[in-house]
Design a protein around this motif. Structure first.
Motif, PDB file in Angstrom:
ATOM      1  N   TYR A  20    -130.212  83.411 -11.701  1.00  8.95           N
ATOM      2  CA  TYR A  20    -131.045  84.599 -11.896  1.00  8.95           C
ATOM      3  C   TYR A  20    -130.283  85.677 -12.678  1.00  8.95           C
ATOM      4  O   TYR A  20    -130.826  86.286 -13.594  1.00  8.95           O
ATOM      5  CB  TYR A  20    -131.496  85.132 -10.537  1.00  8.95           C
ATOM      6  CG  TYR A  20    -132.343  86.377 -10.614  1.00  8.95           C
ATOM      7  CD1 TYR A  20    -133.675  86.305 -10.984  1.00  8.95           C
ATOM      8  CD2 TYR A  20    -131.803  87.625 -10.305  1.00  8.95           C
ATOM      9  CE1 TYR A  20    -134.453  87.443 -11.049  1.00  8.95           C
ATOM     10  CE2 TYR A  20    -132.571  88.763 -10.372  1.00  8.95           C
ATOM     11  CZ  TYR A  20    -133.895  88.669 -10.747  1.00  8.95           C
ATOM     12  OH  TYR A  20    -134.658  89.800 -10.817  1.00  8.95           O
ATOM     13  N   ARG A  21    -129.025  85.901 -12.308  1.00  6.29           N
ATOM     14  CA  ARG A  21    -128.218  86.889 -13.037  1.00  6.29           C
ATOM     15  C   ARG A  21    -128.014  86.472 -14.487  1.00  6.29           C
ATOM     16  O   ARG A  21    -128.056  87.316 -15.394  1.00  6.29           O
ATOM     17  CB  ARG A  21    -126.874  87.096 -12.339  1.00  6.29           C
ATOM     18  CG  ARG A  21    -126.977  87.972 -11.117  1.00  6.29           C
ATOM     19  CD  ARG A  21    -125.607  88.358 -10.577  1.00  6.29           C
ATOM     20  NE  ARG A  21    -124.823  87.210 -10.153  1.00  6.29           N
ATOM     21  CZ  ARG A  21    -124.914  86.636  -8.952  1.00  6.29           C
ATOM     22  NH1 ARG A  21    -125.746  87.112  -8.074  1.00  6.29           N
ATOM     23  NH2 ARG A  21    -124.154  85.618  -8.643  1.00  6.29           N
ATOM     24  N   TRP A  22    -127.816  85.165 -14.724  1.00  3.67           N
ATOM     25  CA  TRP A  22    -127.666  84.667 -16.094  1.00  3.67           C
ATOM     26  C   TRP A  22    -128.944  84.924 -16.893  1.00  3.67           C
ATOM     27  O   TRP A  22    -128.899  85.360 -18.042  1.00  3.67           O
ATOM     28  CB  TRP A  22    -127.328  83.178 -16.074  1.00  3.67           C
ATOM     29  CG  TRP A  22    -127.258  82.581 -17.432  1.00  3.67           C
ATOM     30  CD1 TRP A  22    -126.188  82.615 -18.282  1.00  3.67           C
ATOM     31  CD2 TRP A  22    -128.302  81.867 -18.119  1.00  3.67           C
ATOM     32  NE1 TRP A  22    -126.508  81.972 -19.450  1.00  3.67           N
ATOM     33  CE2 TRP A  22    -127.799  81.508 -19.379  1.00  3.67           C
ATOM     34  CE3 TRP A  22    -129.590  81.516 -17.775  1.00  3.67           C
ATOM     35  CZ2 TRP A  22    -128.555  80.807 -20.301  1.00  3.67           C
ATOM     36  CZ3 TRP A  22    -130.349  80.818 -18.697  1.00  3.67           C
ATOM     37  CH2 TRP A  22    -129.823  80.469 -19.938  1.00  3.67           C
ATOM     38  N   LEU A  23    -130.101  84.669 -16.264  1.00  8.74           N
ATOM     39  CA  LEU A  23    -131.382  84.916 -16.921  1.00  8.74           C
ATOM     40  C   LEU A  23    -131.548  86.401 -17.248  1.00  8.74           C
ATOM     41  O   LEU A  23    -132.012  86.754 -18.338  1.00  8.74           O
ATOM     42  CB  LEU A  23    -132.528  84.442 -16.025  1.00  8.74           C
ATOM     43  CG  LEU A  23    -133.938  84.718 -16.533  1.00  8.74           C
ATOM     44  CD1 LEU A  23    -134.227  83.857 -17.760  1.00  8.74           C
ATOM     45  CD2 LEU A  23    -134.944  84.464 -15.446  1.00  8.74           C
ATOM     46  N   MET A  24    -131.157  87.280 -16.335  1.00  8.97           N
ATOM     47  CA  MET A  24    -131.280  88.712 -16.574  1.00  8.97           C
ATOM     48  C   MET A  24    -130.350  89.167 -17.697  1.00  8.97           C
ATOM     49  O   MET A  24    -130.727  90.013 -18.509  1.00  8.97           O
ATOM     50  CB  MET A  24    -131.000  89.495 -15.285  1.00  8.97           C
ATOM     51  CG  MET A  24    -132.074  89.318 -14.236  1.00  8.97           C
ATOM     52  SD  MET A  24    -133.715  89.801 -14.780  1.00  8.97           S
ATOM     53  CE  MET A  24    -133.490  91.560 -14.924  1.00  8.97           C
ATOM     54  N   LYS A  25    -129.147  88.614 -17.764  1.00 13.47           N
ATOM     55  CA  LYS A  25    -128.239  88.967 -18.868  1.00 13.47           C
ATOM     56  C   LYS A  25    -128.799  88.492 -20.196  1.00 13.47           C
ATOM     57  O   LYS A  25    -128.729  89.205 -21.203  1.00 13.47           O
ATOM     58  CB  LYS A  25    -126.853  88.359 -18.625  1.00 13.47           C
ATOM     59  CG  LYS A  25    -126.094  89.017 -17.504  1.00 13.47           C
ATOM     60  CD  LYS A  25    -124.795  88.299 -17.234  1.00 13.47           C
ATOM     61  CE  LYS A  25    -124.123  88.846 -15.989  1.00 13.47           C
ATOM     62  NZ  LYS A  25    -122.904  88.108 -15.650  1.00 13.47           N
ATOM     63  N   LEU A  26    -129.343  87.297 -20.210  1.00  8.56           N
ATOM     64  CA  LEU A  26    -129.958  86.771 -21.421  1.00  8.56           C
ATOM     65  C   LEU A  26    -131.136  87.642 -21.851  1.00  8.56           C
ATOM     66  O   LEU A  26    -131.270  87.981 -23.036  1.00  8.56           O
ATOM     67  CB  LEU A  26    -130.421  85.333 -21.177  1.00  8.56           C
ATOM     68  CG  LEU A  26    -131.100  84.629 -22.339  1.00  8.56           C
ATOM     69  CD1 LEU A  26    -130.071  84.282 -23.405  1.00  8.56           C
ATOM     70  CD2 LEU A  26    -131.814  83.386 -21.844  1.00  8.56           C
ATOM     71  N   MET A  27    -131.961  88.028 -20.911  1.00  6.85           N
ATOM     72  CA  MET A  27    -133.112  88.872 -21.239  1.00  6.85           C
ATOM     73  C   MET A  27    -132.686  90.274 -21.662  1.00  6.85           C
ATOM     74  O   MET A  27    -133.349  90.905 -22.484  1.00  6.85           O
ATOM     75  CB  MET A  27    -134.070  88.948 -20.048  1.00  6.85           C
ATOM     76  CG  MET A  27    -134.899  87.703 -19.881  1.00  6.85           C
ATOM     77  SD  MET A  27    -135.821  87.225 -21.364  1.00  6.85           S
ATOM     78  CE  MET A  27    -136.901  88.614 -21.553  1.00  6.85           C
ATOM     79  N   PHE A  28    -131.583  90.781 -21.142  1.00  8.14           N
ATOM     80  CA  PHE A  28    -131.096  92.082 -21.591  1.00  8.14           C
ATOM     81  C   PHE A  28    -130.651  91.994 -23.043  1.00  8.14           C
ATOM     82  O   PHE A  28    -130.887  92.924 -23.823  1.00  8.14           O
ATOM     83  CB  PHE A  28    -129.955  92.593 -20.707  1.00  8.14           C
ATOM     84  CG  PHE A  28    -129.499  93.964 -21.107  1.00  8.14           C
ATOM     85  CD1 PHE A  28    -130.280  95.062 -20.815  1.00  8.14           C
ATOM     86  CD2 PHE A  28    -128.312  94.138 -21.790  1.00  8.14           C
ATOM     87  CE1 PHE A  28    -129.881  96.332 -21.204  1.00  8.14           C
ATOM     88  CE2 PHE A  28    -127.902  95.400 -22.183  1.00  8.14           C
ATOM     89  CZ  PHE A  28    -128.685  96.507 -21.881  1.00  8.14           C
ATOM     90  N   GLY A  29    -130.008  90.902 -23.419  1.00  5.93           N
ATOM     91  CA  GLY A  29    -129.626  90.718 -24.821  1.00  5.93           C
ATOM     92  C   GLY A  29    -130.837  90.640 -25.724  1.00  5.93           C
ATOM     93  O   GLY A  29    -130.879  91.275 -26.788  1.00  5.93           O
ATOM     94  N   LEU A  30    -131.842  89.878 -25.312  1.00  7.83           N
ATOM     95  CA  LEU A  30    -133.072  89.777 -26.090  1.00  7.83           C
ATOM     96  C   LEU A  30    -133.782  91.126 -26.157  1.00  7.83           C
ATOM     97  O   LEU A  30    -134.323  91.500 -27.206  1.00  7.83           O
ATOM     98  CB  LEU A  30    -133.986  88.719 -25.477  1.00  7.83           C
ATOM     99  CG  LEU A  30    -135.302  88.456 -26.196  1.00  7.83           C
ATOM    100  CD1 LEU A  30    -135.032  87.879 -27.582  1.00  7.83           C
ATOM    101  CD2 LEU A  30    -136.158  87.516 -25.384  1.00  7.83           C
TER     102      LEU A  30
END
Length: 103
Positions: A20-30
């Motif tokens: 979940y944290r990895w997904l949130m970091k990815l979405m913050f970059g996007l």
């Protein structure tokens, strides 16, 4: 009594929350890239009109995208770990047949 959730196991929970944290970091970059594109587009179409326009746009796009990412990430977390299947379905087939009658 409700079934035991797979998230009750610390190892499963740690893996799920790390994903979940990895997904949130990815979405913050996007989201950051999307905000930069939106800012460039606004500057290209309007020039430098007011700093408040750019601040509001950046905060609005960021808030909307990160809220969407957080909620969808939680849906993926509960579905992907089997947490959704751990509920106690007290109505069973009665609720399904009632919904069919409404449709």
């Amino acid at each position: 009594m409700a079934n035991r959730s797979p998230l009750d196991d610390p190892d499963n929970a740690a893996h799920a929350w790390a994903r979940y944290r990895w997904l949130m970091k990815l979405m913050f970059g996007l989201t950051s890239v999307t905000v930069l594109i939106a800012m460039a587009f606004l500057y290209w179409r309007n020039g430098l009109v007011s700093i408040h326009l750019y601040i509001a746009t950046g905060l609005g796009v960021t808030a909307a995208m990160m809220l969407m990412a957080a909620l969808m990430g939680l849906v993926f977390l509960s579905s992907g770990t089997g947490h959704d299947e751990a509920i106690d379905d007290r109505l069973g087939d009665e609720a399904k047949s009632a919904w069919k009658d409404i449709e």
